[in-house]
Design an enzyme around this catalytic site. Structure first.
Site, PDB file in Angstrom:
ATOM      1  N   ASN A 299       8.342   4.398 -18.847  1.00 13.77           N
ATOM      2  CA  ASN A 299       9.258   3.284 -19.077  1.00 13.77           C
ATOM      3  C   ASN A 299      10.684   3.814 -19.153  1.00 13.77           C
ATOM      4  O   ASN A 299      10.909   5.020 -19.097  1.00 13.77           O
ATOM      5  CB  ASN A 299       8.851   2.502 -20.338  1.00 13.77           C
ATOM      6  CG  ASN A 299       8.911   3.374 -21.581  1.00 13.77           C
ATOM      7  OD1 ASN A 299       9.963   3.864 -21.962  1.00 13.77           O
ATOM      8  ND2 ASN A 299       7.748   3.591 -22.210  1.00 13.77           N
TER       9      ASN A 299
ATOM     10  N   LYS B  68       5.703  -9.248 -35.684  1.00 16.11           N
ATOM     11  CA  LYS B  68       5.272  -7.862 -35.413  1.00 16.11           C
ATOM     12  C   LYS B  68       5.212  -7.053 -36.707  1.00 16.11           C
ATOM     13  O   LYS B  68       4.311  -6.258 -36.916  1.00 16.11           O
ATOM     14  CB  LYS B  68       6.258  -7.211 -34.427  1.00 16.11           C
ATOM     15  CG  LYS B  68       5.749  -5.946 -33.786  1.00 16.11           C
ATOM     16  CD  LYS B  68       6.621  -5.480 -32.631  1.00 16.11           C
ATOM     17  CE  LYS B  68       6.389  -6.317 -31.376  1.00 16.11           C
ATOM     18  NZ  LYS B  68       7.235  -5.880 -30.252  1.00 16.11           N
TER      19      LYS B  68
ATOM     20  N   LYS C 262       1.723  -5.331 -37.700  1.00 21.49           N
ATOM     21  CA  LYS C 262       1.574  -3.872 -37.724  1.00 21.49           C
ATOM     22  C   LYS C 262       1.515  -3.312 -39.144  1.00 21.49           C
ATOM     23  O   LYS C 262       1.131  -2.170 -39.337  1.00 21.49           O
ATOM     24  CB  LYS C 262       2.713  -3.215 -36.955  1.00 21.49           C
ATOM     25  CG  LYS C 262       2.769  -3.670 -35.489  1.00 21.49           C
ATOM     26  CD  LYS C 262       3.273  -2.593 -34.593  1.00 21.49           C
ATOM     27  CE  LYS C 262       3.360  -3.091 -33.163  1.00 21.49           C
ATOM     28  NZ  LYS C 262       3.405  -1.993 -32.200  1.00 21.49           N
TER      29      LYS C 262
ATOM     30  N   ASP D  71       1.809   0.934 -23.970  1.00 23.01           N
ATOM     31  CA  ASP D  71       0.694   0.227 -24.605  1.00 23.01           C
ATOM     32  C   ASP D  71      -0.618   0.507 -23.896  1.00 23.01           C
ATOM     33  O   ASP D  71      -1.691   0.361 -24.472  1.00 23.01           O
ATOM     34  CB  ASP D  71       0.974  -1.281 -24.607  1.00 23.01           C
ATOM     35  CG  ASP D  71       2.102  -1.632 -25.583  1.00 23.01           C
ATOM     36  OD1 ASP D  71       2.189  -0.970 -26.634  1.00 23.01           O
ATOM     37  OD2 ASP D  71       2.893  -2.541 -25.278  1.00 23.01           O
TER      38      ASP D  71
HETATM   39  N1  CTP Z   1       4.346   1.625 -31.168  1.00 19.87           N
HETATM   40  C1  CTP Z   1       3.497   2.648 -31.486  1.00 19.87           C
HETATM   41  N2  CTP Z   1       2.368   2.864 -30.747  1.00 19.87           N
HETATM   42  C2  CTP Z   1       2.076   2.064 -29.686  1.00 19.87           C
HETATM   43  C3  CTP Z   1       2.946   1.013 -29.343  1.00 19.87           C
HETATM   44  C4  CTP Z   1       4.077   0.816 -30.105  1.00 19.87           C
HETATM   45  O1  CTP Z   1       3.758   3.370 -32.452  1.00 19.87           O
HETATM   46  N3  CTP Z   1       0.975   2.303 -28.976  1.00 19.87           N
HETATM   47  C5  CTP Z   1       5.521   1.364 -32.012  1.00 19.87           C
HETATM   48  C6  CTP Z   1       6.859   1.594 -31.349  1.00 19.87           C
HETATM   49  O2  CTP Z   1       7.311   2.924 -31.567  1.00 19.87           O
HETATM   50  C7  CTP Z   1       7.730   0.579 -32.057  1.00 19.87           C
HETATM   51  C8  CTP Z   1       6.799  -0.561 -32.377  1.00 19.87           C
HETATM   52  O3  CTP Z   1       5.494   0.005 -32.319  1.00 19.87           O
HETATM   53  O4  CTP Z   1       8.189   1.074 -33.305  1.00 19.87           O
HETATM   54  C9  CTP Z   1       6.920  -1.757 -31.492  1.00 19.87           C
HETATM   55  O5  CTP Z   1       6.552  -1.490 -30.206  1.00 19.87           O
HETATM   56  P1  CTP Z   1       6.548  -2.642 -29.069  1.00 19.87           P
HETATM   57  O6  CTP Z   1       6.173  -1.962 -27.823  1.00 19.87           O
HETATM   58  O7  CTP Z   1       7.818  -3.414 -29.122  1.00 19.87           O
HETATM   59  O8  CTP Z   1       5.415  -3.607 -29.602  1.00 19.87           O
HETATM   60  P2  CTP Z   1       4.038  -3.953 -29.009  1.00 19.87           P
HETATM   61  O9  CTP Z   1       3.025  -3.455 -29.939  1.00 19.87           O
HETATM   62  O10 CTP Z   1       3.980  -3.474 -27.613  1.00 19.87           O
HETATM   63  O11 CTP Z   1       4.019  -5.515 -29.053  1.00 19.87           O
HETATM   64  P3  CTP Z   1       4.391  -6.546 -27.893  1.00 19.87           P
HETATM   65  O12 CTP Z   1       3.809  -5.953 -26.623  1.00 19.87           O
HETATM   66  O13 CTP Z   1       3.751  -7.781 -28.351  1.00 19.87           O
HETATM   67  O14 CTP Z   1       5.882  -6.637 -27.866  1.00 19.87           O
END
Ligand code: CTP
Length: 396
Positions: free
Chosen positions: A208, A336, A340, A276
């Site tokens: 990304n 969120k 989380k 993700d």
């Molecule tokens: N994060 C993490 N581990 C993952 C995904 C995300 O630790 N596998 C953490 C990121 O470092 C950030 C937070 O979670 O602090 C939010 O990540 P984001 O990608 O915005 O959220 P998502 O869980 O992907 O939710 P959505 O796709 O619904 O936005």
């Protein structure tokens, strides 16, 4: 600044003891006083005469030394310093410290002291990786003991891996950080940063656009407040800050393992843009064109932030996540935070029009249990400094 400070240097019995000589020289050059203590086995590696000559002070070796006890008892000796440094810190010395043993001068001083302690571990790779050493290290870190290194590299025993003692200049930098006054002095914090790369085959990956700029700025800001920062970073396009412990990873699963290994910490900030999904059918060898289309299956990656937030024992006192949103920023970020289980969410609008993703500025909203707080648009460095100060306030 180490000038005018007194370091009680405990030299353990390992091949890296020779580096302690250089450390003494560099500390003295910078105006620090060094009180040297050697374990019995340290004297097998370097001579007390060399240590005393470089330190310009007598070496303390024995617990029951009547002459020295008459001049300065071991309790007093443990209190004279601004900082105690153990270099090299052997597996055995760490085990004795973690167990609260007091069977020789070094371990007695470490048990009797109320001064902060910095360890520079040095040992064989297998000893470093052994569950007993991992346990002892976690216990010591929970007790507030600071660490520097070990580094990865060729070892005197012929093996390769983590276990080499940090270089004298790295130990010196850690000493300077430990002595620096700041609201986070001596506090261990974790920051994740950068993107992750999820392999498709050995040469291709899914990534990304995260540059790692915000996480890097945050690690530097926490360091500047005196924190001992563990910086777990994916392949970012900005270099990691100096003066932090850098752990480089590629994939989300590697990041998860590195974060687990870095615990316990008092605060953890998850600024990484973790993928993700990973490619479930990643190929072991390079995929050739001409074999029809390419079809990828995806599997969900572990959510590192959620998993650390939901830990029972060993949960950091403060867990901070980031939320990159493109619409309904506050509503999504608030949801969120609850989903989380973290304490704070730093939310930002990354819709292309804002130019935030990959840019130098950020406009964030801080979501806490008390609600949402809009911060004006400012440089990522300023966001980092403001957030670091808030973290320092929260840890008290
Ligand atoms: N994060 C993490 N581990 C993952 C995904 C995300 O630790 N596998 C953490 C990121 O470092 C950030 C937070 O979670 O602090 C939010 O990540 P984001 O990608 O915005 O959220 P998502 O869980 O992907 O939710 P959505 O796709 O619904 O936005």
């Amino acid at each position: 600044m180490v000038a005018g400070k007194r370091i009680l240097l405990i030299i353990g019995g390992g091949i890296a003891a020779y580096k302690a000589l250089d450390l003494i020289r560099r500390l003295r050059e910078r105006g620090a006083a060094v009180t040297p203590v050697m374990t019995r086995s340290a004297a097998e590696f370097v001579t007390p005469l060399s240590v005393a000559a470089l330190a310009g002070e007598a070496v303390h070796q024995e617990l029951f030394d009547l002459t020295q006890e008459a001049e300065m008892g071991h309790i007093a000796l443990s209190r004279v310093a601004d900082l105690i440094v153990v270099a090299p810190a052997t597996a055995d010395l760490m085990a004795r410290m973690a167990g609260g043993r007091a069977e020789d001068l070094a371990s007695t001083l470490l048990l009797a002291t109320d001064t902060r302690v910095l360890l520079a571990p040095a040992m064989n790779v297998r000893m470093w990786q052994h569950p007993a050493t991992r346990r002892n290290l976690a216990t010591l870190q929970r007790d507030g003991v600071l660490t520097v290194g070990p580094n990865e590299g060729d070892m005197a025993c012929g093996e390769f891996g983590p276990g080499r003692m940090a270089e004298p200049m790295e130990i010196l930098a850690a000493i300077e950080r430990a002595l620096a006054a700041g609201p986070l002095a001596g506090r261990r914090v974790l920051v994740t940063s950068g993107p992750t790369h999820e392999p498709i085959d050995p040469v291709r990956y899914i990534a990304n656009r995260s540059s790692g700029a915000q996480g890097t700025a945050l690690a530097a800001a926490l360091r500047d407040l005196g924190a001992q920062v563990v910086f777990v970073t994916g392949p970012a396009s900005v270099p990691p800050p100096a003066g932090v412990e850098v752990v480089r990873v590629e994939t989300a699963r590697e990041m998860m393992a590195a974060v687990e290994a870095a615990l316990p910490v008092e605060a953890a900030v998850f600024a990484a843009a973790v993928a993700d999904w990973r490619v479930a059918n990643a190929a072991a060898s390079k995929v050739k064109k001409g074999s029809g289309g390419l079809s990828l299956d995806f599997a969900e990656n572990p959510d590192i932030l959620a998993s650390v937030s939901r830990r029972g024992e060993g949960r950091p006192r403060l867990v901070v996540g980031f939320a990159a949103e493109t619409d309904d920023v506050i509503a999504h970020a608030t949801a969120k935070r609850a989903r989380k289980g973290c304490d704070w969410i730093v939310a930002n609008d990354v819709s292309p029009a804002t130019g935030i993703m990959g840019g130098s500025e950020n406009a964030v909203t801080l979501i806490t249990a008390e609600g949402a707080e809009d911060w004006p648009r400012m440089g990522k460095d300023e966001v980092a400094r403001r957030l670091a100060r808030r973290i320092a306030d929260a840890l008290g």
